[in-house]
Design an enzyme around this catalytic site. Structure first.
Site, PDB file in Angstrom:
ATOM      1  N   HIS A   6      74.796  23.156  58.913  1.00 47.29           N
ATOM      2  CA  HIS A   6      75.513  23.277  57.766  1.00 47.29           C
ATOM      3  C   HIS A   6      76.948  23.164  58.016  1.00 47.29           C
ATOM      4  O   HIS A   6      77.250  23.993  59.050  1.00 47.29           O
ATOM      5  CB  HIS A   6      75.085  24.738  57.249  1.00 47.29           C
ATOM      6  CG  HIS A   6      73.691  24.538  56.843  1.00 47.29           C
ATOM      7  ND1 HIS A   6      73.238  24.520  55.528  1.00 47.29           N
ATOM      8  CD2 HIS A   6      72.469  25.091  57.451  1.00 47.29           C
ATOM      9  CE1 HIS A   6      71.795  24.691  55.204  1.00 47.29           C
ATOM     10  NE2 HIS A   6      71.464  25.056  56.502  1.00 47.29           N
TER      11      HIS A   6
ATOM     12  N   GLN B 212      70.908  25.568  62.633  1.00 49.44           N
ATOM     13  CA  GLN B 212      69.463  26.150  62.400  1.00 49.44           C
ATOM     14  C   GLN B 212      68.538  25.344  63.151  1.00 49.44           C
ATOM     15  O   GLN B 212      68.144  24.160  63.025  1.00 49.44           O
ATOM     16  CB  GLN B 212      69.067  26.311  60.901  1.00 49.44           C
ATOM     17  CG  GLN B 212      69.836  27.267  60.301  1.00 49.44           C
ATOM     18  CD  GLN B 212      69.627  27.332  58.858  1.00 49.44           C
ATOM     19  OE1 GLN B 212      69.383  26.315  58.124  1.00 49.44           O
ATOM     20  NE2 GLN B 212      69.682  28.490  58.107  1.00 49.44           N
TER      21      GLN B 212
END
Length: 90
Positions: A38, A23
């Site tokens: 993640h 992200q």
């Protein structure tokens, strides 16, 4: 680095695969102002259709079905998890 970390997390959680989500920027679903990855350990059939894992990460920041059953962890639980993860990487 993410791959090396992922391998250890995969073994620790007795998973068979990993999902990596990067992200970078608010339109990617980023909720903190820095790029981050993640690393999610995965198991067979952890979703009814393993290709349909949109419930895990959602760029629209909507309330997700998975959030309904999610229970916030206590500070003690998070501290214990951090201690266990530190041991993986020392």
């Amino acid at each position: 680095m993410a791959k090396d970390i992922g391998v250890r997390l995969e073994q620790y959680h007795r998973a068979s695969s990993l999902t990596f989500t990067i992200q970078d920027g608010p339109h990617s679903g980023q909720t903190v102002p820095h790029v981050h990855i993640h690393i999610v350990p995965r198991r067979k059939k952890d979703f009814e259709n393993n290709d349909d894992n949109n419930g895990m990460m959602n760029a629209k920041n909507e309330t997700l079905d998975l959030d309904i059953e999610r229970k916030d962890r206590t500070m003690e639980e998070m501290a214990q998890e951090a201690k266990e993860y530190r041991a993986l990487f020392s």
